[in-house]
Enzyme design. Structure first.
Site, PDB file in Angstrom:
ATOM      1  N   ARG A 182       5.512  51.503  -2.618  1.00  0.00           N
ATOM      2  CA  ARG A 182       6.867  51.147  -2.190  1.00  0.00           C
ATOM      3  C   ARG A 182       7.810  52.324  -2.416  1.00  0.00           C
ATOM      4  NH1 ARG A 182       8.994  45.554  -4.251  1.00  0.00           N
ATOM      5  NH2 ARG A 182      10.454  45.924  -2.533  1.00  0.00           N
ATOM      6  N   CYS A 241      15.009  48.679  -9.028  1.00  0.00           N
ATOM      7  CA  CYS A 241      13.691  48.242  -8.577  1.00  0.00           C
ATOM      8  C   CYS A 241      13.873  47.633  -7.196  1.00  0.00           C
ATOM      9  CB  CYS A 241      13.082  47.266  -9.573  1.00  0.00           C
ATOM     10  SG  CYS A 241      14.114  45.806  -9.874  1.00  0.00           S
TER      11      CYS A 241
END
Length: 289
Positions: A182, A241
């Site tokens: 990611r 995050c």
């Protein structure tokens, strides 16, 4: 009153009956087919209450692709209401746990600390370690604790919104707590665009943990070395995050290491939803967009 950032299962077993202790189950899953509340009802540590990541620990209006991100930071009024209803008062010690080595529980840890309540810890190893040690579980819903007066006292600078993040980013040390694919932009299962905030360094929360079937936080000296290598000894990093949840795991680890960080609450889900903001891909942060 205060607690260390994490406590062990042995400590909890000794204190589980203390009147001033509130044990909170925070299980949550990115897979919509799994529900934390259902897991809680099926089996939880005795005496634990359940707080929902979406309803209790996040503000309304969140969701995939929405401007506020998936888990907007709650207002002081919401925090005071939720914690008060949960029986958390000024002299209550709180221990939060999950089944992902603290990845969800850390959100409650930072939420309380950012609102002036230091008597909070994450259960190291969570319910996984508790069960592995042969300790008992209970099913169903626990009797609600009596309400308590909780005064939310937000600490200035502990949580950054998008505008503050935009102002701070060019000079600040920024850490991304997501998994490598990611971060590099090779995969994005939930958010609007793939990649990371330009200039952010990769600090996946999973590397705060030991290996094995029952991971726990690595020793403080190892965590100190990890974050020193990322530059955190010379700067107070901003951590993000996907939605402001697992970033808090890095913040727990920084605290264990004798360091400190700050949270960009909207995180990638908010940043990537704004097409005007730049993103980067690859291990070296090659900018695009």
């Amino acid at each position: 009153m205060s607690l260390p950032p994490v406590v062990g299962t042995g400590w909890l077993a000794e204190h589980i009956g203390d009147q001033d202790l509130r044990l909170v189950d925070t299980r949550w899953y990115i897979d919509p087919a799994r529900q934390g509340r259902a897991e809680y009802l099926a089996g939880h540590i005795p005496g634990a209450i359940f707080l929902d990541m979406d309803e209790d620990l996040s503000a309304p209006g969140g969701g995939r692709g929405r401007p506020l991100g998936r888990h907007p930071w709650p207002s002081p009024e919401q925090v005071a209401r939720v914690m008060g209803t949960a029986g958390i008062g000024p002299r209550t010690r709180v221990v939060a746990y999950d089944d992902q080595a603290g990845a969800m529980a850390a959100r409650l840890w930072y939420l309380l600390r950012a609102h002036g309540h230091d008597a909070v810890a994450v259960l190291d190893g969570g319910i996984v370690k508790w069960v592995a040690e042969g300790r008992a579980l209970e099913t169903g819903v626990e009797k609600p604790p009596p309400p308590a007066p909780f005064v939310a006292r937000p600490r200035q600078g502990w949580v950054l919104d998008k505008n503050a993040m935009m102002r701070a980013r060019p000079e600040a040390l920024v850490l991304d707590a997501r998994a490598a694919a990611r971060y590099r932009g090779e995969a994005e299962p939930v958010d609007a665009r793939a990649g990371h905030i330009p200039g952010a360094r990769h600090a996946p929360y999973a590397e705060n943990l030991t290996g094995g079937a029952v991971p726990v936080f690595r020793p403080p000296a190892e965590l100190r070395a990890r974050y020193a290598a990322l530059g955190a000894e010379g700067a107070e990093p901003i951590v993000y995050c996907g939605s402001g949840v697992t970033a808090c795991h890095d913040l727990v680890a920084l605290e264990l290491a004798g360091l400190r960080g700050r949270l960009y609450a909207g995180s990638w889900s908010e940043w990537s939803a704004d097409p005007a903001l730049p993103i980067a891909t690859g291990p070296e942060g090659l900018s695009r967009g």
